[in-house]
Design a protein around this motif. Structure first.
Motif, PDB file in Angstrom:
ATOM      1  N   ARG A 161       0.940  -1.172  -0.119  1.00 29.10           N
ATOM      2  CA  ARG A 161      -0.145  -0.010  -0.066  1.00 29.10           C
ATOM      3  C   ARG A 161       0.951   1.408   0.110  1.00 29.10           C
ATOM      4  N   ASP A 162       0.578   2.157  -1.000  1.00 23.95           N
ATOM      5  CA  ASP A 162       1.295   3.381  -1.018  1.00 23.95           C
ATOM      6  C   ASP A 162       2.922   3.224  -1.004  1.00 23.95           C
ATOM      7  N   THR A 163       3.231   2.558  -1.917  1.00 20.94           N
ATOM      8  CA  THR A 163       4.598   2.358  -1.773  1.00 20.94           C
ATOM      9  C   THR A 163       5.092   2.274  -3.455  1.00 20.94           C
ATOM     10  N   ALA A 164       6.194   2.340  -3.679  1.00 14.84           N
ATOM     11  CA  ALA A 164       6.575   2.140  -5.080  1.00 14.84           C
ATOM     12  C   ALA A 164       7.366   0.709  -5.471  1.00 14.84           C
ATOM     13  N   SER A 165       7.068  -0.187  -4.556  1.00 16.65           N
ATOM     14  CA  SER A 165       7.460  -1.550  -4.719  1.00 16.65           C
ATOM     15  C   SER A 165       6.865  -2.203  -5.985  1.00 16.65           C
ATOM     16  N   SER A 166       7.840  -2.559  -6.673  1.00 17.27           N
ATOM     17  CA  SER A 166       7.577  -3.281  -8.227  1.00 17.27           C
ATOM     18  C   SER A 166       7.233  -4.729  -8.055  1.00 17.27           C
ATOM     19  N   ALA A 167       7.577  -5.374  -6.865  1.00 14.00           N
ATOM     20  CA  ALA A 167       7.384  -6.909  -6.772  1.00 14.00           C
ATOM     21  C   ALA A 167       7.188  -7.122  -5.126  1.00 14.00           C
ATOM     22  N   ILE A 168       6.720  -8.378  -5.075  1.00 12.89           N
ATOM     23  CA  ILE A 168       6.171  -9.020  -3.723  1.00 12.89           C
ATOM     24  C   ILE A 168       7.179 -10.295  -3.721  1.00 12.89           C
ATOM     25  N   VAL A 169       7.818 -10.524  -2.482  1.00 12.76           N
ATOM     26  CA  VAL A 169       8.397 -11.660  -2.399  1.00 12.76           C
ATOM     27  C   VAL A 169       7.600 -12.618  -1.215  1.00 12.76           C
ATOM     28  N   LEU A 170       6.948 -13.672  -1.721  1.00 14.86           N
ATOM     29  CA  LEU A 170       6.041 -14.244  -0.791  1.00 14.86           C
ATOM     30  C   LEU A 170       7.025 -15.524   0.147  1.00 14.86           C
ATOM     31  N   GLU A 171       7.076 -15.268   1.056  1.00 20.68           N
ATOM     32  CA  GLU A 171       8.111 -16.336   1.926  1.00 20.68           C
ATOM     33  C   GLU A 171       6.754 -17.020   3.091  1.00 20.68           C
ATOM     34  N   ALA A 172       7.052 -18.084   3.035  1.00 15.60           N
ATOM     35  CA  ALA A 172       6.069 -18.831   4.106  1.00 15.60           C
ATOM     36  C   ALA A 172       4.726 -18.884   3.447  1.00 15.60           C
ATOM     37  N   CYS A 173       4.530 -19.001   2.337  1.00 13.60           N
ATOM     38  CA  CYS A 173       3.379 -19.107   1.588  1.00 13.60           C
ATOM     39  C   CYS A 173       2.754 -20.534   1.426  1.00 13.60           C
ATOM     40  N   GLY A 174       2.581 -20.938   2.853  1.00 17.67           N
ATOM     41  CA  GLY A 174       2.148 -22.334   2.774  1.00 17.67           C
ATOM     42  C   GLY A 174       2.181 -22.782   4.154  1.00 17.67           C
ATOM     43  N   GLN A 175       2.361 -24.043   4.457  1.00 19.12           N
ATOM     44  CA  GLN A 175       2.471 -24.498   5.725  1.00 19.12           C
ATOM     45  C   GLN A 175       3.758 -24.975   6.340  1.00 19.12           C
ATOM     46  N   LEU A 176       4.231 -24.479   7.644  1.00 15.22           N
ATOM     47  CA  LEU A 176       5.534 -24.734   8.259  1.00 15.22           C
ATOM     48  C   LEU A 176       5.409 -26.219   8.906  1.00 15.22           C
ATOM     49  N   GLY A 177       6.339 -26.821   9.070  1.00 22.12           N
ATOM     50  CA  GLY A 177       6.343 -27.952   9.962  1.00 22.12           C
ATOM     51  C   GLY A 177       7.180 -28.218  11.096  1.00 22.12           C
ATOM     52  N   ILE A 178       7.620 -29.362  11.351  1.00 24.03           N
ATOM     53  CA  ILE A 178       8.602 -29.454  12.562  1.00 24.03           C
ATOM     54  C   ILE A 178       9.695 -28.727  12.547  1.00 24.03           C
ATOM     55  N   GLN A 179      10.569 -28.656  11.436  1.00 22.63           N
ATOM     56  CA  GLN A 179      11.784 -27.922  11.461  1.00 22.63           C
ATOM     57  C   GLN A 179      11.317 -26.621  11.436  1.00 22.63           C
ATOM     58  N   HIS A 180      12.373 -26.038  12.349  1.00 22.30           N
ATOM     59  CA  HIS A 180      11.833 -24.535  12.775  1.00 22.30           C
ATOM     60  C   HIS A 180      13.294 -23.449  12.582  1.00 22.30           C
ATOM     61  N   GLY A 181      14.142 -23.971  12.935  1.00 19.79           N
ATOM     62  CA  GLY A 181      15.235 -23.344  13.298  1.00 19.79           C
ATOM     63  C   GLY A 181      15.171 -22.176  14.145  1.00 19.79           C
ATOM     64  N   GLY A 182      14.543 -22.330  15.344  1.00 21.34           N
ATOM     65  CA  GLY A 182      14.228 -21.561  16.263  1.00 21.34           C
ATOM     66  C   GLY A 182      15.492 -21.135  17.174  1.00 21.34           C
ATOM     67  N   HIS A 183      15.177 -20.492  18.356  1.00 20.97           N
ATOM     68  CA  HIS A 183      16.052 -20.354  19.428  1.00 20.97           C
ATOM     69  C   HIS A 183      16.612 -21.516  20.025  1.00 20.97           C
ATOM     70  N   HIS A 184      18.103 -21.814  19.812  1.00 18.82           N
ATOM     71  CA  HIS A 184      18.609 -22.963  20.241  1.00 18.82           C
ATOM     72  C   HIS A 184      17.883 -24.250  19.987  1.00 18.82           C
ATOM     73  N   GLU A 185      17.495 -24.347  18.583  1.00 19.08           N
ATOM     74  CA  GLU A 185      17.042 -25.596  18.253  1.00 19.08           C
ATOM     75  C   GLU A 185      17.428 -26.881  18.688  1.00 19.08           C
ATOM     76  N   LYS A 186      17.043 -27.720  19.147  1.00 15.95           N
ATOM     77  CA  LYS A 186      17.410 -29.234  19.546  1.00 15.95           C
ATOM     78  C   LYS A 186      16.655 -30.210  18.715  1.00 15.95           C
TER      79      LYS A 186
END
Length: 387
Positions: A161-186
């Motif tokens: 909205r109200d920007t000059a962006s010419s494109a949009i990158v869609l990340e996580a456009c679907g379901q995440l699963g067990i692998q997260h890569g979060g804080h101190h992932e074990k």
């Protein structure tokens, strides 16, 4: 394929708003790398980021998932509402970073993370991904929920909205699963590929309802999944059952993508170029979820994860180019950060080019220190002369 305004750049560099704001050297540094399009984070998850070139800081602690634009009260009709980023001293970090870059003659893509928000998930546990043991993944918002799809669509619309962006990158456009890569992932190495996939099948109320609509007994499905993921399991879900479960996931992913793209185009008042982060393996979950059958026909570019400088990444890129052929531009997400080594990176880019990659997405313009900065320019040289 989308009919949006064409972004001709073969190299897109990724950055956070705080990399751009307050650093008068950012634009010239980017130009010096041969990069003419910058993907700036508009919505992003928790991170702690280095800022090696910024004149006034060395770290940014983004304490939670946030929207880097003003959160307008009237724009959000439901209970799922993102937080603003109080760690950036700017009322509209993405909007102002975009304006600065656009005024300097650079193109901007709105890098938007859709279904990955621990903050929203923890506040609304009934709409997150749940595994077959009833364990929620609070960082993963389930696309089967209409509320999640509406939230993601609003994120995309408000990003543009109200920007000059010419494109949009869609990340996580679907379901995440067990692998997260979060804080101190074990969890790394605890489960084999098959088990990780089964533990990434969402069993939330909305998904169970969707299974029932396909003629499945939800309790029986969960029992089968539990049995198959138990230590020493000897039984596995049938191929027909797995096919149906994947179909249910992909139907929700298709619905999510359609709502997001429709909202983005309406908000932009034009057809921005649509760039989708995805993997060619249909079972993948995460920031780059598995491609559905129709996805390549809906977007301009599909970008696969190719961070590792090994044969597996090249094979993944080759599978992507075959999957999207004639429908979307194949791109590769590459990183110059460790463990990537300087002597390997040019060969990696060349191998990706050889299997049909036409666009490189570079991670990361703000995180790369002085010793890594020259590697970013390698991608521009590698794509010289690509149509």
């Amino acid at each position: 394929m989308s009919t949006g305004a064409i972004v001709t750049a073969n190299v897109i560099g990724y950055a956070y708003p705080w990399d751009v704001l307050g650093d008068p050297g950012f634009v010239e540094r980017v130009r010096g790398l041969g990069v003419t399009t910058v993907a700036v984070a508009a919505a992003y998850h928790t991170t702690r980021a280095a800022t090696p070139f910024h004149p006034s800081r060395r770290l940014v602690d983004a304490r939670g998932a946030a929207f880097y634009r003003p959160v307008r009260t009237g724009a959000w009709s439901g209970r799922l509402i993102p937080a603003e980023a109080d760690w950036v001293d700017d009322p509209d970090p993405f909007g102002n970073a975009t304006a600065l870059l656009s005024d300097a003659g650079l193109e901007v893509a709105a890098w938007t993370v859709l279904t990955h928000s621990t903050r929203v998930g923890e506040a609304n546990p009934d709409i997150v991904v749940v595994n077959c043991f009833g364990e929620p993944y609070p960082y993963a918002l389930c696309p089967q929920s209409g509320e999640v799809r509406e939230y993601a669509a609003t994120l995309a619309a408000e990003a543009l909205r109200d920007t000059a962006s010419s494109a949009i990158v869609l990340e996580a456009c679907g379901q995440l699963g067990i692998q997260h890569g979060g804080h101190h992932e074990k969890t790394a190495g605890a489960y084999d590929d098959r088990t990780r996939r089964l533990l990434s099948i969402c069993c939330c109320p909305a998904c169970r309802q969707a299974w029932t609509g396909r003629g499945l007994d939800a309790d029986r499905v969960i029992a089968d999944l539990r049995a198959a993921t138990s230590h020493g399991a000897t039984s596995q879900p049938s191929p027909d059952l797995l096919r149906t479960l994947l179909d249910v996931r992909h139907a929700a992913t298709d619905a999510l993508r359609a709502e997001v793209i429709r909202a983005a185009r309406a908000a932009a008042g034009r057809s921005p170029r649509i760039i989708l982060h995805a993997q060619p393996d249909p079972w993948e979950t995460g920031a780059l979820p598995g491609l559905t059958a129709t996805a390549p026909g809906d977007v301009d570019t599909v970008v696969a994860q190719c961070w590792a400088t090994d044969a597996a990444s090249v094979q993944n890129a080759a599978r992507l180019t075959e999957t999207v052929a004639g429908r979307a531009t194949p791109g590769a997400f590459v990183t110059v950060l460790p463990p990537t080594r300087a002597e390997e990176f040019p060969r990696h880019l060349s191998a990706l080019r050889d299997v049909g990659v036409e666009q490189f997405h570079l991670y990361h313009l703000g995180l790369a220190g002085a010793d890594r900065l020259p590697l970013l320019a390698e991608a521009s040289r590698a794509t010289a002369g690509v149509a």
